[in-house]
Design an enzyme around this catalytic site. Sequence first.
Site, short mmCIF file in Angstrom:
data_model
loop_
_atom_site.label_atom_id
_atom_site.label_comp_id
_atom_site.label_asym_id
_atom_site.label_seq_id
_atom_site.Cartn_x
_atom_site.Cartn_y
_atom_site.Cartn_z
CG HIS A 51 -3.07 3.70 2.44
ND1 HIS A 51 -3.71 3.36 1.27
CD2 HIS A 51 -2.98 2.55 3.16
CE1 HIS A 51 -3.99 2.07 1.29
NE2 HIS A 51 -3.56 1.55 2.43
CG ASN A 79 -6.63 -0.62 1.67
OD1 ASN A 79 -6.00 -0.13 0.73
ND2 ASN A 79 -6.04 -1.13 2.73
CB CYS A 83 -0.94 0.03 1.19
SG CYS A 83 -2.03 -1.39 1.26
#
Length: 310
Positions: free
Chosen positions: A235, A265, A112
């Site tokens: 994020h 996500n 990520c």
Amino acid sequence: MNAGIIGIGRYLPEKILTNHDLEKMMDTSDEWIRTRTGIEERRIADEKINTSDMAYEAAVKALEDANITAEDLDLILVATVTPDRPFPSVACIIQERLGARKAAAMDISAACSGFMYGIITAGQFVQSGSYKNVLVVGAEKLSKIMDWKDRNTAVLFGDGAGAVVIGPVSEGKGIISFELGADGSGGKYLYQDEYISMNGREVFKFAVRQMGESCINVLEKAGLSKSDVDFLIPHQANVRIMEAARERLELPIEKMSKTIHKYGNTSAASIPISIVEELKAGKIKDGDLIVMVGFGGGLTWGAIALRWGR
Ligand code: UT7
């Protein structure tokens, strides 16, 4: 030479999977997912659409926005943990499709945090004067590595792509400071064998601590303070983690990007997808001080302080 974002684009699959849809697939509830994560729905790519297809679509838009052609690209970096196949890289696949004949190409594996690793790496090439235009894409088809029987992970992720062109910008604009980091000892908390495996609580604790610290660190490196920040783009992994970073910066709620309720996500794609959303909403303006911060498997993390504009 100052390096900044000179163009941006994104691609989101059309198919929406809501929490209520998930209730029918596994032992979970809309209430649990919303209150624990902030997610309400996510996009899921069609069987036939691969990571490179989404990366390509986002890249075309970023090139258009930057007002350059593929032939102007010197380097293509694609951050992904879900490449079409181990090799050739997604970067090479889209290099050919875009017709970016002069561009070198490689993928970046930092989960990520991959988009942060990508734009910081791109920034070094542009700042040194070695390259002029670097395409950085975060693209993920996480749905193909999700165990749809594991409610601990299946409810969290979504598919999508975001792309930017990093290029020279005028004095005072662009990347001001950055931080990158990794702690391989935490690899056991978030990994993929066949499917994604995660110790949610350990990742949560790490993320809350690291997101806040990295934001403070990039501001210190830039000689700036919390009150200088115009917009935070974290994020999008869990709204509670994002809120912790916002509180650490003492920012009002309207100064933080939140797109997780719509897209879940999307790993390396979440930050560029969110930037596009905020630009469309008119929330990011020329000259704004933007802090971007990400964390992910590895464990890895990265943050940037950037003055928006060309
Ligand atoms: O990009 C990086 C990716 N990863 C992350 O960012 C993840 C970071 N961690 C988190 O976001 C949170 O830890 C989660 C959202 C994954 C979990 O939230 P939590 O508040 O830490 O919950 P928990 O793991 O402590 O679980 C609480 C309960 C458990 O039941 P018991 O053992 O207390 O009876 C779980 O089994 O919630 C249960 N649970 C669920 N219930 C309904 C776990 N997943 C679900 C679910 N639906 N989907």
